[in-house]
Design a protein around this motif. Structure first.
Motif, mmCIF file in Angstrom:
data_model
loop_
_atom_site.group_PDB
_atom_site.id
_atom_site.type_symbol
_atom_site.label_atom_id
_atom_site.label_comp_id
_atom_site.label_asym_id
_atom_site.label_seq_id
_atom_site.Cartn_x
_atom_site.Cartn_y
_atom_site.Cartn_z
ATOM 1 N N SER A 67 21.034 56.347 35.418
ATOM 2 C CA SER A 67 21.277 54.883 35.117
ATOM 3 C C SER A 67 21.417 54.573 33.565
ATOM 4 N N VAL A 68 22.318 53.776 33.366
ATOM 5 C CA VAL A 68 22.462 53.286 31.947
ATOM 6 C C VAL A 68 21.758 51.852 31.979
ATOM 7 N N GLU A 69 21.996 50.928 32.790
ATOM 8 C CA GLU A 69 21.469 49.578 32.847
ATOM 9 C C GLU A 69 20.476 49.017 33.698
ATOM 10 N N MET A 91 35.283 47.587 29.561
ATOM 11 C CA MET A 91 35.840 48.717 28.349
ATOM 12 C C MET A 91 34.526 48.585 27.398
ATOM 13 N N ASP A 92 34.023 49.964 27.320
ATOM 14 C CA ASP A 92 32.889 50.317 26.341
ATOM 15 C C ASP A 92 33.528 51.036 24.996
ATOM 16 N N ALA A 93 32.950 50.361 24.004
ATOM 17 C CA ALA A 93 33.552 51.155 22.778
ATOM 18 C C ALA A 93 32.534 51.458 22.018
ATOM 19 N N GLY A 135 30.501 31.994 29.537
ATOM 20 C CA GLY A 135 29.063 32.681 29.694
ATOM 21 C C GLY A 135 29.094 33.973 28.886
ATOM 22 N N GLU A 136 28.319 34.884 29.357
ATOM 23 C CA GLU A 136 28.390 36.353 28.631
ATOM 24 C C GLU A 136 29.550 37.004 28.944
ATOM 25 N N ILE A 137 30.038 37.336 27.758
ATOM 26 C CA ILE A 137 31.562 38.307 27.731
ATOM 27 C C ILE A 137 31.000 39.456 27.434
ATOM 28 N N ILE A 138 30.181 39.907 26.540
ATOM 29 C CA ILE A 138 30.173 41.122 25.736
ATOM 30 C C ILE A 138 28.402 41.483 25.675
ATOM 31 N N GLY A 139 28.129 42.638 25.945
ATOM 32 C CA GLY A 139 26.913 42.773 25.648
ATOM 33 C C GLY A 139 26.992 44.262 24.692
ATOM 34 N N GLY A 140 26.050 44.235 23.537
ATOM 35 C CA GLY A 140 26.361 45.374 22.815
ATOM 36 C C GLY A 140 25.215 45.657 21.884
ATOM 37 N N PHE A 200 29.446 48.519 22.107
ATOM 38 C CA PHE A 200 29.288 47.398 23.303
ATOM 39 C C PHE A 200 30.500 47.433 24.295
ATOM 40 N N GLY A 201 30.066 46.603 25.411
ATOM 41 C CA GLY A 201 30.916 46.636 26.406
ATOM 42 C C GLY A 201 31.172 45.381 26.859
ATOM 43 N N ILE A 202 32.707 45.269 27.061
ATOM 44 C CA ILE A 202 33.199 43.634 27.619
ATOM 45 C C ILE A 202 33.580 43.819 28.927
ATOM 46 N N GLU A 225 37.068 40.997 33.580
ATOM 47 C CA GLU A 225 37.175 39.904 34.497
ATOM 48 C C GLU A 225 36.613 38.740 33.950
ATOM 49 N N ARG A 226 35.390 38.908 33.049
ATOM 50 C CA ARG A 226 34.850 37.643 32.454
ATOM 51 C C ARG A 226 35.824 36.998 31.380
ATOM 52 N N MET A 227 36.388 38.070 30.650
ATOM 53 C CA MET A 227 37.232 37.585 29.585
ATOM 54 C C MET A 227 38.533 37.074 30.422
ATOM 55 N N HIS A 270 36.382 30.682 39.084
ATOM 56 C CA HIS A 270 35.586 31.964 39.911
ATOM 57 C C HIS A 270 36.148 33.546 39.640
ATOM 58 N N ILE A 271 35.317 34.306 39.375
ATOM 59 C CA ILE A 271 35.713 35.516 38.843
ATOM 60 C C ILE A 271 36.404 36.264 40.110
ATOM 61 N N ARG A 272 36.305 35.560 41.116
ATOM 62 C CA ARG A 272 36.946 36.823 42.260
ATOM 63 C C ARG A 272 38.608 36.707 42.104
HETATM 64 O O1 4AD Z 1 25.756 43.560 29.190
HETATM 65 P P1 4AD Z 1 26.101 44.896 29.878
HETATM 66 O O2 4AD Z 1 25.350 45.052 31.250
HETATM 67 O O3 4AD Z 1 26.026 45.920 29.151
HETATM 68 C C1 4AD Z 1 26.247 47.409 29.308
HETATM 69 O O4 4AD Z 1 26.572 47.763 30.363
HETATM 70 C C2 4AD Z 1 26.376 48.352 27.957
HETATM 71 N N1 4AD Z 1 26.115 49.715 28.568
HETATM 72 C C3 4AD Z 1 27.806 48.095 27.474
HETATM 73 C C4 4AD Z 1 27.880 48.772 25.997
HETATM 74 O O5 4AD Z 1 27.097 48.642 25.374
HETATM 75 N N2 4AD Z 1 28.779 49.698 25.829
HETATM 76 O O6 4AD Z 1 27.432 44.488 30.667
HETATM 77 C C5 4AD Z 1 28.347 44.235 29.365
HETATM 78 C C6 4AD Z 1 29.578 43.318 30.203
HETATM 79 C C7 4AD Z 1 28.954 41.754 30.249
HETATM 80 O O7 4AD Z 1 28.622 41.165 28.965
HETATM 81 C C8 4AD Z 1 29.781 41.181 31.186
HETATM 82 O O8 4AD Z 1 30.900 40.687 30.532
HETATM 83 C C9 4AD Z 1 30.084 42.314 32.021
HETATM 84 O O9 4AD Z 1 30.019 43.466 31.498
HETATM 85 N N3 4AD Z 1 29.322 42.132 33.308
HETATM 86 C C10 4AD Z 1 29.782 41.873 34.555
HETATM 87 N N4 4AD Z 1 31.047 41.431 34.791
HETATM 88 C C11 4AD Z 1 31.315 41.015 36.040
HETATM 89 N N5 4AD Z 1 30.233 41.145 37.140
HETATM 90 C C12 4AD Z 1 29.043 41.785 36.980
HETATM 91 N N6 4AD Z 1 28.118 41.942 37.802
HETATM 92 C C13 4AD Z 1 28.826 42.107 35.525
HETATM 93 N N7 4AD Z 1 27.659 42.606 34.937
HETATM 94 C C14 4AD Z 1 27.979 42.668 33.449
#
Ligand code: 4AD
Length: 430
Positions: A160-162, A222-224, A352-357, A398-400, A403-405, A414-416
């Motif tokens: 796992s990562v997350e 997209m993970d950078a 809402g949350e778009i990116i986690g980094g 970070f990861g974006i 679909e959120r974007m 709705h994201i669907r």
């Molecule tokens: O914040 P998250 O969980 O970060 C990671 O997975 C890191 N490993 C990324 C990284 O550092 N390379 O997820 C990143 C983004 C969130 O901010 C959100 O935009 C999206 O992924 N996300 C989802 N989008 C749609 N449905 C879900 N269930 C999502 N969970 C996260």
């Protein structure tokens, strides 16, 4: 054959377009047929007097979604600048559709989702697909400008990562179980030691039973990742990316925004201003003063995210979270080891949350300690630990969520609707 999107270059000439009947209306000896060819939509006007019987029969028989080849002469609409029409001179019916289930009226979401393979043809879905393409293209362009190269990551993963609670297990031959990737991050951390800065772009999976307007079980991420980049610079790269994507949408999606009734003014304002940064510790009292009941140490809820940017013209970075609610790989803040050098980026307009980094833990011993604290198996992560043995460097990424974007850029609720074939807790069809 010409594309509808190029029709303005062919005013007064005889052209052929090929596509599908989107809408029809006729009054006696005139037929008004809206055709879509993938590149756009155009009204074709056919007059019984000016067509052969075969052509007139073809155009009046071709119901919604029949495929046709239409020959005619484009002209600009007499009253609407930039709007074009075709005076039809000939029609070939390529395929006559049977009665189409999706009429131009309101349908319930379940019916539309069940018919997603057809629903994609609607004007609104067409517009969303095209914004998605602009978002994805912009991400690729920006990252290359910043010297990232695309390396990509596997989908079958051993660990796992997350967090282990959102893994989808898959039986994997004689090797037991593999898991569908939650994020390619760990793999691009390995690849930066080869190429310096890189990214992956692909589907990721979360077995989360979250039934919200922002969660999919399969989404594109997209993970950078970048070597020698620390926490503050990581946030600068993210801000640049979000502004680049929004600018691309403002520039290229005028027609799509009009269809979606998306006002681009908030985006135009946003790209001119610096984003706000609040530490987690600053954010909690700020939220409580405004009515939230969140406690220190808790994750932000949807309502908290909405509150944070309610009156803000720009996204807000919430950074330096408690390590207890974040994954093992985040680097501890040297000034306060109960915190990590991470950020979430909360978009405006309720997105809402778009990116986690985060900056990543680059110290072997501290990383091992975090893996153990989280109850994970150090053996499973031995390859990842190796990266801290051979020329470990400060690095961040970070990861974006694509679909959120897209949801934010399009303004859809709705994201669907932001992915061609959504996978939700209760849906894997069609
Ligand atoms: O914040 P998250 O969980 O970060 C990671 O997975 C890191 N490993 C990324 C990284 O550092 N390379 O997820 C990143 C983004 C969130 O901010 C959100 O935009 C999206 O992924 N996300 C989802 N989008 C749609 N449905 C879900 N269930 C999502 N969970 C996260």
């Amino acid at each position: 054959m010409v594309f509808i999107s190029d029709i303005r270059q062919h005013i007064g000439q005889t052209v052929e377009i090929k596509g599908w009947v989107y809408n029809t209306r006729s009054s006696g000896s005139l037929a008004f047929v809206e055709i879509r060819d993938g590149s756009g939509f155009i009204q074709c006007v056919a007059s019984k007097q000016e067509l052969s019987d075969d052509a007139w029969n073809a155009i009046t028989r071709a119901g919604q979604e029949s495929s046709v080849a239409i020959t005619g002469i484009p002209k600009e609409h007499p009253k609407k600048a930039g709007v074009f029409e075709i005076s039809v001179t000939h029609v070939v019916l390529i395929h006559q559709a049977v009665e189409y289930p999706i009429a131009h009226k309101e349908h319930g979401p379940e019916f539309l989702l069940e018919n997603r393979h057809l629903w994609l043809r609607s004007k609104r879905q067409w517009a969303i697909l095209r914004v998605r393409d602009v978002v994805e293209t912009a991400i690729n362009e920006y990252l290359h400008q910043q010297k990232f190269i695309r390396t990509d990551s596997p989908v079958f993963t051993p660990n796992s990562v997350e967090g282990t609670t959102t893994l989808f297990p898959v039986p994997y031959f004689d090797l037991g179980e593999a898991y569908l990737s939650q994020s390619g991050q760990l793999y691009i951390e390995a690849a930066i030691a080869s190429v310096g800065r890189c990214y992956d772009f692909g589907p990721v999976f979360r077995a989360e039973k979250s039934v919200t307007k922002r969660h999919l079980t399969e989404f594109w991420m997209m993970d950078a990742e970048a070597a020698f980049v620390e926490h503050e610079e990581n946030m600068r790269i993210q801000e640049g990316l979000v502004k680049y994507i929004a600018s691309a949408c403002i520039e290229k999606c005028t027609e799509e925004f009009a269809i979606l009734e998306r006002d681009s003014e908030p985006l135009k304002k946003m790209v001119e201003l610096p984003f706000v940064k609040l530490t987690y510790e600053e954010a909690i009292p700020w939220l409580r003063e405004r009515g939230s009941d969140i406690e220190l140490g808790e994750d932000l809820g949807n309502d908290d995210e909405a509150l944070l940017t309610k009156d803000s013209p720009v996204p807000v970075f919430i950074h330096k979270w408690p390590k207890t609610i974040k994954p093992f790989y985040m680097k501890l803040d040297p000034t306060d080891p109960t915190r990590v050098l991470n950020n979430d980026l909360i978009g405006i307009e309720g997105s809402g949350e778009i990116i986690g980094g985060s900056q990543r833990e680059d110290n072997f011993d501290l990383l091992l300690e975090r893996i153990r604290e989280e109850g994970l198996s150090p053996e499973e992560y031995s390859w990842y630990m190796d990266l801290r043995k051979y020329g470990s460097v400060p690095h961040s990424g970070f990861g974006i969520g694509v679909e959120r974007m897209v949801r934010w850029m399009t303004g859809v609720e709705h994201i669907r609707e932001c992915i061609p074939f959504p996978r939700l807790v209760n849906r894997v069809r069609p």
